[in-house]
Write a protein that holds these residues in place. Structure first.
Motif, mmCIF file in Angstrom:
data_model
loop_
_atom_site.group_PDB
_atom_site.id
_atom_site.type_symbol
_atom_site.label_atom_id
_atom_site.label_comp_id
_atom_site.label_asym_id
_atom_site.label_seq_id
_atom_site.Cartn_x
_atom_site.Cartn_y
_atom_site.Cartn_z
ATOM 1 N N PRO A 123 -3.111 -1.544 -1.718
ATOM 2 C CA PRO A 123 -2.368 -0.292 -1.909
ATOM 3 C C PRO A 123 -1.881 -0.129 -3.353
ATOM 4 O O PRO A 123 -1.322 -1.054 -3.933
ATOM 5 N N VAL A 124 -2.117 1.047 -3.917
ATOM 6 C CA VAL A 124 -1.720 1.366 -5.287
ATOM 7 C C VAL A 124 -0.790 2.581 -5.265
ATOM 8 O O VAL A 124 -1.126 3.621 -4.701
ATOM 9 N N ASP A 125 0.379 2.435 -5.859
ATOM 10 C CA ASP A 125 1.320 3.556 -5.991
ATOM 11 C C ASP A 125 1.042 4.292 -7.299
ATOM 12 O O ASP A 125 0.742 3.674 -8.321
ATOM 13 N N TRP A 126 1.164 5.614 -7.276
ATOM 14 C CA TRP A 126 0.997 6.398 -8.487
ATOM 15 C C TRP A 126 2.155 7.392 -8.613
ATOM 16 O O TRP A 126 2.806 7.750 -7.615
ATOM 17 N N GLY A 127 2.425 7.809 -9.832
ATOM 18 C CA GLY A 127 3.494 8.772 -10.044
ATOM 19 C C GLY A 127 3.324 9.520 -11.360
ATOM 20 O O GLY A 127 2.786 8.984 -12.328
ATOM 21 N N ILE A 128 3.768 10.752 -11.388
ATOM 22 C CA ILE A 128 3.817 11.573 -12.602
ATOM 23 C C ILE A 128 5.292 11.733 -12.944
ATOM 24 O O ILE A 128 6.069 12.235 -12.129
ATOM 25 N N VAL A 129 5.683 11.278 -14.126
ATOM 26 C CA VAL A 129 7.106 11.204 -14.467
ATOM 27 C C VAL A 129 7.391 11.930 -15.780
ATOM 28 O O VAL A 129 6.512 12.152 -16.601
#
Length: 371
Positions: A123-129
């Motif tokens: 599992p890989v978490d991604w985010g735009i911050v």
């Protein structure tokens, strides 16, 4: 990332196979070609294209994408339903493509390139911050950390995969046991057709300006050698997206206020880190001093959750990547050295090289701790 911004989806999780490709030799040849000026730039651009372009094309043509460029290499992510067998085959193709790029036939100097590749799965978490004015994105999780860790432990010219990926695909590949992991040597069956590449929307200028300045988007330069201050930062970022967004958003604003260039936010086995450049694409009056002042201000803001390495010297500054996916960044020994200084620093500490220190003696005090 562009598609997610358009849908206003700012974070999530995917199951993916991850790949870290480290191309050994780029920094050495960058320093070697610097003394040849314009001709050196032309040769280096040709090498960058011939090495990165086929490697990144392999990623994109097999349902993957590059999640970050880091120094002399890059991390790529292959979300399910991408076939793990295809990813292993892609890694073999990239290794062979870089090995056969034949950098020995340079006009000026000889230099051997070799590659180390790490593979993982999970599992890989991604985010735009950040904000609509200053944004970046990240991919994190054990598969990202593991593939970065594996390439460091990998023998030169080899591909190393961890237990997570081996459990999923072990029966379909040829491999050799290596220190609790596995060296990939081949695939038992060659796939007759490639999976469809990931389809992305056209990047419009309004979205692009969230991640890059207008001057960067309009930059037509093929690249140049520049003297820059490199600030490599490691941070103890929180786990929750909302908290990461708050911290990184503040950092992006501070970078802009100090006139630096934020090359990107990445995660590896040492945690979260980022590289900020002073002197490229635009220069300050004193790039080394500006780098120190920025890092010192940031340390005041984050205290024990912050450490940094700062170096000053000549780098190649320009576009790295391929026609399908590229970014502006810097390559050179001083970049790698800033990362090593950062990881040697204690939390709350800033380590600098002698060249940086000589340019700030009238403004800051420092303590010599050894070579």
């Amino acid at each position: 990332i562009v598609d997610k911004v358009k849908k206003n989806e700012m974070y999530g999780q995917i199951i993916a196979t991850t790949m870290f490709v480290d191309i050994i030799g780029f920094s050495t040849i960058t320093q070697s070609l610097a003394k040849y000026g314009k001709e050196g730039i032309e040769v280096l651009n040709k090498i960058l294209y011939e090495v990165f372009n086929p490697a990144i094309d392999e990623v994109h043509n097999n349902s993957g994408f590059v999640s970050s460029f880091e120094g002399d290499g890059f991390t790529s992510v292959f979300p399910e339903p991408a076939n793990t067998h295809t990813v292993c085959q892609t890694a073999l193709h990239i290794s062979e493509a870089i090995r056969s790029s034949n950098p020995q036939k340079l006009k000026f100097d000889s230099c051997d390139f070799h590659v180390r590749i790490g593979l993982s799965h999970g599992p890989v978490d991604w985010g735009i911050v950040g904000s609509v004015d200053y944004s970046t994105f990240y991919f994190k999780g054990s598969p990202i950390e593991n593939c970065a860790f594996l390439q460091k432990k990998c023998p030169d010219g080899k591909i190393l995969l961890d237990q997570n990926l081996f459990r999923k695909i072990g029966e379909e590949i040829y491999c050799e046991s290596y220190k609790e992991n596995y060296v990939l040597t081949g695939c038992k069956q060659k796939l007759n057709s490639s999976p469809p590449p990931i389809q992305s929307s056209q990047v419009d200028r309004e979205i692009a300006q969230r991640f890059h300045s207008v001057s960067m988007l309009d930059n037509k330069s093929a690249g140049e050698f520049r003297d820059v201050g490199c600030v490599f930062i490691s941070m103890g970022l929180p786990e929750l997206y909302k908290d990461i967004n708050d911290v990184v958003g503040r950092i992006l604003t501070i970078v802009a206020d100090f006139g630096g260039y934020f090359e990107g936010l990445s995660y590896d086995d040492n945690g979260a880190h980022c590289l900020i450049i002073f002197g490229a694409p635009s220069s300050c009056e004193n790039n080394a001093l500006q780098a120190i002042e920025f890092a010192d201000y940031l340390r005041f803001q984050f205290n024990t959750e912050f450490r940094a390495g700062i170096t000053f010297g000549q780098v190649f500054a320009g576009i790295k990547g391929s026609i399908q996916h590229s970014t502006y960044g810097v390559i050179g020994d001083v970049v790698n050295l800033s990362a090593r200084f950062c990881l040697q620093a204690n939390w709350g500490e800033i380590l600098t090289d002698r060249c940086s220190n000589e340019q700030i003696l009238t403004t800051y005090s420092s303590e010599f701790i050894g070579n």
